[in-house]
Design an enzyme around this catalytic site. Structure first.
Site, PDB file in Angstrom:
ATOM      1  N   HIS A  86       0.824  -1.219   0.000  1.00 40.60           N
ATOM      2  CA  HIS A  86       0.000   0.000   0.000  1.00 40.60           C
ATOM      3  C   HIS A  86       0.858   1.269   0.000  1.00 40.60           C
ATOM      4  CE1 HIS A  86       0.042  -0.195   4.557  1.00 40.60           C
ATOM      5  NE2 HIS A  86      -0.013   1.117   4.442  1.00 40.60           N
ATOM      6  N   ASP A 222       1.437  -7.750   2.409  1.00 39.99           N
ATOM      7  CA  ASP A 222       1.445  -6.323   2.093  1.00 39.99           C
ATOM      8  C   ASP A 222       2.878  -5.800   1.895  1.00 39.99           C
ATOM      9  OD1 ASP A 222       0.907  -3.641   1.813  1.00 39.99           O
ATOM     10  OD2 ASP A 222      -0.413  -3.503   3.558  1.00 39.99           O
ATOM     11  N   SER A 654       3.951   2.135   8.511  1.00 40.50           N
ATOM     12  CA  SER A 654       3.777   1.159   7.449  1.00 40.50           C
ATOM     13  C   SER A 654       5.093   0.976   6.722  1.00 40.50           C
ATOM     14  CB  SER A 654       2.717   1.629   6.458  1.00 40.50           C
ATOM     15  OG  SER A 654       1.464   1.258   6.932  1.00 40.50           O
TER      16      SER A 654
HETATM   17  N1  ARG Z   1      -4.821   0.176   7.774  1.00 39.93           N
HETATM   18  C1  ARG Z   1      -3.524   0.262   7.149  1.00 39.93           C
HETATM   19  C2  ARG Z   1      -3.030   1.693   7.214  1.00 39.93           C
HETATM   20  O1  ARG Z   1      -3.510   2.480   7.977  1.00 39.93           O
HETATM   21  C3  ARG Z   1      -3.545  -0.279   5.758  1.00 39.93           C
HETATM   22  C4  ARG Z   1      -4.261   0.559   4.751  1.00 39.93           C
HETATM   23  C5  ARG Z   1      -4.162   0.051   3.348  1.00 39.93           C
HETATM   24  N2  ARG Z   1      -5.057  -1.054   3.072  1.00 39.93           N
HETATM   25  C6  ARG Z   1      -6.376  -0.915   2.791  1.00 39.93           C
HETATM   26  N3  ARG Z   1      -7.089  -1.992   2.584  1.00 39.93           N
HETATM   27  N4  ARG Z   1      -6.959   0.241   2.692  1.00 39.93           N
HETATM   28  O2  ARG Z   1      -2.459   2.309   6.368  1.00 39.93           O
HETATM   29  N1  GLU Z   2      -1.276   1.115   7.713  1.00 35.60           N
HETATM   30  C1  GLU Z   2      -0.666   2.165   8.461  1.00 35.60           C
HETATM   31  C2  GLU Z   2       0.278   3.011   7.612  1.00 35.60           C
HETATM   32  O1  GLU Z   2       0.076   3.169   6.439  1.00 35.60           O
HETATM   33  C3  GLU Z   2       0.014   1.587   9.629  1.00 35.60           C
HETATM   34  C4  GLU Z   2      -1.014   1.097  10.527  1.00 35.60           C
HETATM   35  C5  GLU Z   2      -1.162   1.961  11.725  1.00 35.60           C
HETATM   36  O2  GLU Z   2      -1.783   3.022  11.683  1.00 35.60           O
HETATM   37  O3  GLU Z   2      -0.599   1.513  12.734  1.00 35.60           O
HETATM   38  O4  GLU Z   2       1.195   3.639   8.114  1.00 35.60           O
END
Ligand code: ARG
Ligand code: GLU
Length: 725
Positions: A86, A222, A654
């Site tokens: 991502h 990921d 991330s």
């Molecule tokens: N929750 C993770 C973050 O905050 C992953 C986000 C990307 N994945 C998604 N399915 N939207 O960035």
């Molecule tokens: N998915 C998050 C990011 O893009 C990390 C997850 C979180 O917030 O801990 O940085």
């Protein structure tokens, strides 16, 4: 007897503190002073200087800020960088087309010549971090008004930056810590030729999509891979065909030994923003007012977009990344509220505050200095609340209705013209053309019009103070008989600049004509009226209150560090390099529901829904699963996929490297568990867990699934459990 009891009690206190070591995003340059002892007692086998040193290559030299929004990990002596799928998604998307659909099929370069360049992408190394608090505070006095204080500090910071010792191609910046009680200088080195090396198909890299996002158990691979290129002297350079792979000072060794429950782990990266030192009153507002309001607004927008995406393939592609972005915070806030309630965060904050107040009152010096800070914060947050909420409404709504974004691009031309005449306009024009082209590529006017209709109704009906809504907006609505559908139709019908052709024809006129047309457009006037109303009725009070709150929060922070001596304080995340450490551990999510600490490929197959948008599994992966063809990456006939631990992370982490006790790479951070997303406000060791891809799954996908074994050959794979015991 008494002495023995004291010894036993002291021992227990030490033990309790050592056991709950998980909270904290620590400054790498202070680990030796603050954390090393505890880290070793938790199992760490290396020293603080192995993690951060300015005299020798240390682990920090293998961690980069990836594009300023994620973290990356250097994993070979040829500048190979690992980050999340991502995080690399924009690059993957930009290189994708109908013929080469890298989002769907993945991409693997067979050799360096096939690696793909990415305009604008960069990675930044941290060269060193210096404490500059004393110089930053020169001539700052305690009685200064907030604005004077800030301008004095700005002056001081500029002077520090002028004097800073930097090497060739190095930059520097200064950030405030502990609510502006301390300042650190960062010397950095940024490389600008970053090429895409490989990415798995979305069905692996984003397996489970929005349904599984923020969730455990998780089965997402990921990750994506890039390479840093440098000039012939290993120095930063813009893209050039002759650039060569960067030779890093340090790259991570990769462990093939996997993790067990209670193993020591560290996450090293660039967490974005946390708010761990808010008073209870502010946390209560987030839980009861701001988060619910933002969730309700996004719920409406997501509903509209989802409806269109389900019916229309083109919209589905156009809006996929936008939808994921809106959905990401929407889901996180829900988890945040849930976690804050479930762990009784408010009551805990209040107890803490009562202890603080008691101690302050019992000491005359403290009482004089800090006696009123909590009551003042309580009062200030109450005054601030309506403005904070009005700001959330305005920014949530105007960022979801893209007509605002488009109109603002056009407004920026008018502003440039008004400021510097035709020359200013011409200078601004290419950027506007470029931005609009990008916007329109992922834009559908029917979708946007419907979002406008739904969100404007919410905006107007929810405002408790009538002065927040522009009289011109109300007038317009009345003209339409109070009907939002008609209002929306009117607004969109008078604005033709939502197609490339119409935009081009507008922008091909002489500057003066274009500016006149924009200025007189009824829709632009309508949107600008909304903006002006916000700028006059909300922003001034909002800014004023926020400045007062900042001042009080700074005093409260200073006071806590003096008064609550037994607590170890770490600064809130601010996108600077931090290390967090903890243990591999499952958790109890709710009554009778407990989760294990790791997942494997069996779980991927259990979630498999043939042809599904979120849960399809590539044919090749199924074959490898059936044949149990895991090579050196499997263990006991299983292929591990993800695991969780108690590391304290947030957005920006991330792509962060997850390291074992020896500093070997064991995983790649990419998410947190839903119930624990309140760790941004109140970390609780019972439910806060970060989610990581097991590094063996990454290697398995690269080697066995993608057949890119030439990349594995660049890496240094190790067996710490056998060799380093
Ligand atoms: N929750 C993770 C973050 O905050 C992953 C986000 C990307 N994945 C998604 N399915 N939207 O960035
Ligand atoms: N998915 C998050 C990011 O893009 C990390 C997850 C979180 O917030 O801990 O940085």
């Amino acid at each position: 007897m008494k002495n023995r009891i004291i010894i036993i009690i002291t021992g227990c206190i030490f033990f309790v503190q050592a056991a709950h070591a998980d909270e904290g995003m620590w400054l790498p340059q202070l680990l030796g002073k603050l954390n090393e002892g505890q880290m070793k007692s938790l199992g760490m086998k290396i020293s603080a200087a192995d993690i951060y040193s300015i005299n020798k290559g240390s682990l920090k030299d293998a961690v980069v800020s990836f594009g300023g929004f994620c973290t990356g990990d250097v994993i070979s002596s040829q500048g190979l960088v690992l980050t999340n799928h991502h995080c690399g998604f924009d690059a993957i998307q930009n290189h994708s087309s109908i013929q080469n659909n890298y989002i769907r099929d993945g991409f693997w370069s067979k050799n360096k010549a096939e690696e793909l360049t990415n305009k604008g992408l960069f990675v930044t190394f941290i060269v060193r971090i210096d404490d500059v608090t004393n110089q930053a505070m020169a001539d700052v006095t305690s009685g200064m008004a907030e604005a004077d204080r800030l301008s004095q500090i700005d002056k001081n910071l500029a002077a520090i930056k002028d004097r800073v010792q930097k090497g060739k191609n190095e930059d520097s910046f200064i950030r405030g810590f502990f609510e502006g009680n301390q300042y650190y200088l960062f010397v950095t080195k940024t490389y600008r030729d970053i090429r895409l090396v490989g990415a798995p198909p979305s069905a692996i890299g984003n397996f489970g999509k929005d349904t599984d996002n923020w969730m455990w158990p998780r089965h997402t691979g990921d990750f994506s891979m890039f390479r840093i290129y440098a000039d012939a002297n290993n120095e930063p350079s813009d893209y050039a065909a002759g650039n060569i792979p960067f030779k890093p000072k340090k790259s991570f060794n990769i462990s093939l030994d996997g993790v067990k429950e209670n193993d020591f782990t560290m996450v090293f990266g660039f967490p974005g923003r946390t708010m761990e030192y808010l008073p209870a009153v502010a946390v209560q507002q987030i839980m009861e007012v701001n988060d619910p309001a933002k969730i309700a607004i996004r719920d409406k927008a997501l509903n509209v977009i989802d409806g269109f995406m389900r019916k229309d393939e083109v919209i589905k592609i156009q809006y996929a990344s936008k939808y994921a972005g809106i959905q990401n915070a929407y889901k996180k806030w829900q988890g945040e509220i849930l976690g804050l309630y479930r762990t009784d965060a408010l009551a805990k904050k209040r107890t803490y505050e009562a202890t603080f107040q008691q101690r302050v009152n019992a000491n005359s010096v403290w009482k004089q200095a800090y006696g009123n800070v909590l009551p003042d914060l309580e009062a200030m947050y109450k005054t601030y609340q309506p403005y904070g909420l009005a700001r959330d409404y305005y920014s949530e709504i105007t960022s979801k209705i893209e007509l605002f974004t488009i109109a603002n691009q056009l407004n920026s031309l008018v502003a440039a013209y008004d400021k510097d005449g035709e020359a200013g306009y011409i200078k601004r024009l290419p950027a506007v053309k470029n931005n609009l082209e990008e916007l329109i590529g992922e834009y559908n006017v029917t979708v946007d019009q419907r979002i406008f209709e739904v969100l404007m109704e919410k905006f107007i009906q929810d405002q408790t103070t009538t002065t927040y809504v522009s009289p011109a907006v109300n007038e317009n609505l009345q003209k339409m008989g109070g009907n939002y559908k008609s209002l929306s139709a009117g607004i969109y019908n008078s604005f033709p600049y939502t197609t490339t052709d119409n935009i081009n024809s507008l922008l091909s006129q002489p500057a003066a004509n274009t500016v006149e047309t924009i200025r007189n457009n009824a829709t632009v006037v309508f949107l600008n009226n909304m903006m002006k109303q916000y700028q006059s009725s909300v922003l001034p009070s909002y800014n004023d209150n926020q400045a007062k709150i900042n001042n009080l929060q700074r005093m409260y922070m200073k006071a806590q560090m003096e008064v609550m001596k037994e607590k170890k304080f770490y600064p809130d995340a601010n996108s600077t390099l931090r290390l967090t450490y903890g243990k591999v551990k499952g958790y109890k999510a709710r009554d009778a529901v407990s989760y294990g600490y790791s997942t494997d490929l069996d779980g991927v197959m259990q979630k498999y829904v043939p042809g599904d948008y979120e849960f399809d599994v590539p044919e090749k992966l199924q074959q490898l699963y059936k044949a149990k063809d895991y090579g050196q990456y499997g263990s006991n006939g299983k292929m591990n996929v993800c695991f969780i631990a108690t590391n304290h992370t947030t957005g920006g982490n991330s792509g962060s490297p997850v390291l074992d006790a020896y500093g070997n790479l064991i995983g790649l951070n990419f998410d947190r568990v839903w119930e624990g997303t309140m760790s941004d406000i109140n970390y609780d060791p019972s439910i806060c867990r970060n989610i990581m891809v097991d590094i063996r799954y990454v290697l398995f996908i690269v080697d066995k699934f993608a057949g890119a074994s030439h990349l594995i050959q660049e890496m240094k794979l190790v067996h710490p459990r056998i060799n380093q015991k």
